[in-house]
Design an enzyme around this catalytic site. Structure first.
Site, short mmCIF file in Angstrom:
data_model
loop_
_atom_site.label_atom_id
_atom_site.label_comp_id
_atom_site.label_asym_id
_atom_site.label_seq_id
_atom_site.Cartn_x
_atom_site.Cartn_y
_atom_site.Cartn_z
N LYS A 282 -1.25 27.95 13.17
CA LYS A 282 -0.36 26.86 12.94
C LYS A 282 -1.59 25.90 12.35
CE LYS A 282 3.33 24.09 14.67
NZ LYS A 282 4.48 23.94 15.54
N GLU A 361 18.07 23.45 25.47
CA GLU A 361 18.86 22.27 25.95
C GLU A 361 19.82 22.62 27.07
OE1 GLU A 361 17.93 22.75 22.81
OE2 GLU A 361 16.86 21.10 22.26
N ARG A 389 23.88 20.38 22.09
CA ARG A 389 23.87 21.92 22.71
C ARG A 389 24.54 22.13 23.84
NH1 ARG A 389 19.99 25.55 19.76
NH2 ARG A 389 20.93 25.12 17.64
C1 TPP Z 1 17.76 22.91 19.25
C2 TPP Z 1 16.43 22.10 18.90
N1 TPP Z 1 15.63 21.60 19.98
C3 TPP Z 1 14.62 21.06 19.57
C4 TPP Z 1 14.08 21.05 18.31
C5 TPP Z 1 12.86 20.41 17.63
N2 TPP Z 1 12.03 21.25 16.96
C6 TPP Z 1 11.78 21.34 16.03
S1 TPP Z 1 10.59 22.36 15.54
C7 TPP Z 1 10.26 22.74 17.12
C8 TPP Z 1 9.27 23.94 17.55
C9 TPP Z 1 9.70 25.08 16.67
O1 TPP Z 1 8.33 26.02 17.25
P1 TPP Z 1 8.55 27.59 16.36
O2 TPP Z 1 9.62 27.90 16.34
O3 TPP Z 1 7.39 28.29 17.32
O4 TPP Z 1 7.89 26.91 15.03
P2 TPP Z 1 6.54 26.48 14.72
O5 TPP Z 1 6.71 25.01 14.07
O6 TPP Z 1 5.47 26.53 15.74
O7 TPP Z 1 5.87 27.17 13.21
C10 TPP Z 1 11.04 21.97 18.21
C11 TPP Z 1 11.27 22.05 19.41
C12 TPP Z 1 15.08 21.61 17.17
N3 TPP Z 1 14.71 21.69 15.91
N4 TPP Z 1 16.15 22.23 17.77
#
Ligand code: TPP
Length: 633
Positions: A282, A361, A389
């Site tokens: 990342k 959630e 959610r």
């Molecule tokens: C239902 C929901 N909860 C929380 C979020 C906030 N959120 C956006 S990106 C993310 C992390 C995603 O991690 P990953 O899928 O591993 O992607 P990365 O950014 O590490 O590439 C979160 C928690 C969201 N978008 N949707």
């Protein structure tokens, strides 16, 4: 933009480039990502990590014929650059510009819009099944991060994919990070694969064999590995295979050639679902982001002035910390947002009483319900948009059993640059209809601490919603105060109308009232504080006296605070009162700066004053000097 990026107008243009040229293209893309995101804000680290993966996907698959479904869609900036949107890329997250997520209305290369996590596998499966029913032949790929893969929906999707044995590819972008480090048993399993050097050795061996095989044989060899369970014997990848997937990986996510080889194998494997495990870093290619992927996950747009007033999220966390020190039964729960909602501050002191449950959630809410049955006081901190959610969990698991769970709802109202998928526009509506639930919204950060304290003392479930912003800079009381449930506060007296505002709208309502007063119109201003239960006594008495009630909320009008007030007055038989409400329209709100959006919807002092005059024309007639106020707007 760069020699190679300039020449890419559509994914097919990528196919003309050699591997060394693709490397240069990746460097140009990174430059573009860094410069635009540092200026406009956005998800920098997530996007830097998938530059090579995106290039490889678009070389192996043929978008938009083939469907590439990005989970969350926050990491799709390179995808946007490569699919005809590079000339508008500098407008990312600006009013009228490109969205920070995927969107079906933005491009035919975005087969599914997103913003919330864990939807890609279900959506991709729907597409794959539709393809099979229609007798079509395109490929469908879901690209999902290890964070999003921890979400319940992703697991539900995987479960059905394995059941149907549909032909689709799940690409796991595994960087070990959600926003914070990914949590959970699945994350542990993945990190075993990533860090097991037996695995790297086996992978090297496979690669040597694979490189020597012609394409047709490569596919056969991948299938043979699965059949013989070779990897499963050595590595904890059996899980995916037992779920019905042909597992490929782990693949070095920054090696385009290696990525293409694995993706092409997946594409050409026609017998069922494939799972390509890609390991990425990342923030790759930008040292500050590699060093602090949490900070660089999501950046706010550059702001001119430094902020000195704490945000509502910070006040929430400081209050929770104080409460946790005083009350050992208090526990806090966050679904993957310990940084955004600031609970990391509480976790630092009480690591055993703060639970990051992953992007889950629904689970977060029912987990809290379970804790509450045993006498604990769970504070569930969730952004308004993500709490959507958990609608049934709030109803069925918490409120129906009247369990005293505290909901700390961050980012209620307009959130700004993240746009349609993230606006906290609906929570008052979807919460106020639930029996037993108390719904409150503070007018400032001082009231926030008192309401949170009150919620932890409540014998019923209670939600406290607050905006995404700095507080108002008001003085904070030293002692917590119990706020009487369902009691509003009169801030100003006037006989011409009553402006009844909730939460973030109270202060602009007061400002509007002062402005109206200068034009000869005297408004009573009420800080409602509670959307449920309403202060019926005060509202009925005031409405009967002033005859004009104007409600203001940063929430959709449908089913919102204003409609509860109107319903109350209607039920109470107070007939000769005019009720007018302002709030968000029955629409999804675009991205743009918070202040600009509030102004567009008339949710600032000026807009409130203007709408009072427009919606109560009688006031203008009665007070000639009010005309000059209207003219001033
Ligand atoms: C239902 C929901 N909860 C929380 C979020 C906030 N959120 C956006 S990106 C993310 C992390 C995603 O991690 P990953 O899928 O591993 O992607 P990365 O950014 O590490 O590439 C979160 C928690 C969201 N978008 N949707």
């Amino acid at each position: 933009m760069g020699k190679f990026l300039d020449g890419i107008d559509r994914p097919a243009d990528l196919k003309k480039l050699t591997q060394p040229e693709l490397k240069e293209l990746a460097a140009e893309i990174r430059q573009e990502l860094i410069s635009v995101v540092l200026a406009n804000g956005g998800h920098l680290a997530s996007n830097l990590g998938v530059v090579e993966l995106t290039i490889a996907l678009h070389r192996v698959f043929d978008s938009p014929w083939d469907k590439i479904v990005w989970d969350v869609g926050h990491q799709a900036y390179t995808h946007k650059l490569l699919t005809g949107r590079k000339d508008r890329f500098a407008t990312l997250r600006q009013s009228g510009g490109l969205s920070g997520f995927t969107s079906r209305t933005e491009s035919e290369h975005d087969p599914f819009g997103a913003g919330h996590a864990s939807t890609s596998i279900s959506a991709a499966l729907g597409m794959a099944v539709a393809r099979d029913l229609a007798g079509d032949d395109y490929d469908v790929v879901a690209v999902i991060g290890d964070g999003a893969a921890s979400g319940g929906m992703a697991l539900e999707g995987l479960n059905q994919v394995g059941h149907l044995v549909s032909r689709l590819t799940v690409v796991l972008n595994d960087n070990g990070m959600s926003i914070s480090p990914t949590v959970g048993a699945l994350a542990k399993l993945l990190s075993k694969v990533r860090f097991d050097d037996r695995y790297s050795r086996a992978k090297e061996k496979s690669k040597r064999i694979l490189d020597r095989l012609p394409l047709g044989k490569k596919v056969w060899w991948a299938g043979r590995q699965v059949e013989h369970g070779v990897k499963g014997l050595m590595m904890p990848t059996t899980l995916w295979e037992e779920l019905g997937f042909t597992y490929m990986g782990p693949v070095d996510g920054h090696n385009i050639h290696e990525l293409e080889t694995a993706l092409a194998q997946a594409r050409d494997y026609r017998r069922g679902p494939t799972f390509v495990h890609v390991v990425t870093i990342k923030g790759k290619g930008y040292l500050p982001a590699e060093g602090d992927a949490v900070y660089f996950h999501g950046l706010a747009a550059k702001k001119a002035a430094a902020r000195s007033v704490p945000t509502y999220s910070e006040v929430f966390a400081q209050t929770t910390l104080r409460l946790a020190r005083e009350e050992s039964r208090l526990v806090a729960i966050t679904p993957a947002m310990p940084e955004g909602n600031c609970l990391s501050v509480v976790a630092a002191e009480f690591p055993d009483r703060v639970f990051d449950v992953g992007i889950c959630e629904q689970h977060a809410v029912t987990f809290a319900a379970g804790l509450a049955t045993q006498g604990y006081i769970p504070v569930v901190a969730i952004y308004s948009t993500f709490l959507q959610r958990s609608f049934d969990q709030i109803i069925h698991d918490v409120c129906l059993q009247d369990l005293p769970v505290v909901f700390a709802i961050d980012r209620g109202g307009i959130v700004g640059d993240d746009g349609k998928t993230h606006q906290g526009a609906f929570d008052i509506s979807y919460l106020a209809l639930i029996p037993n639930l108390i719904v409150a919204a503070p007018r400032d950060e001082n009231e926030l601490q008192h309401l949170l304290y009150t919620a932890t003392k409540s014998e019923h479930p209670m939600a406290v919603r607050y905006p995404r912003s700095a507080g108002l800079g008001v003085e904070m009381d030293k002692e917590f105060r119990l706020m009487p449930i369902g009691k509003a506060e009169v801030l100003r007296e006037g006989d011409d109308l009553a402006i009844v505002a909730i939460g973030s709208m109270v202060t602009p309502a007061m400002e509007a009232a002062e402005e109206l007063s200068a034009g000869g119109i005297e408004a009573t201003v009420i800080n409602a504080r509670f959307a449920k239960p309403l202060d019926s006594e005060l509202l009925i008495e005031t409405a009967s006296r002033v005859k004009r009630v104007f409600t203001v909320e940063e929430n959709v009008l449908s089913g919102g605070f204003g409609s509860s007030v109107a319903e109350l007055l209607q039920k109470s038989g107070v007939d000769d009162v005019q009720v007018r409400s302002v709030g968000l329209p029955d629409d999804f709100i675009e991205h743009g700066p918070q202040a600009a959006l509030r102004s567009r919807y008339g949710l600032d002092a000026e807009g409130i004053g203007r709408q009072v005059l427009v919606l109560f024309p009688g006031l203008r007639e009665r007070r000639p000097s009010a005309r000059s106020v209207e003219a001033a707007y």
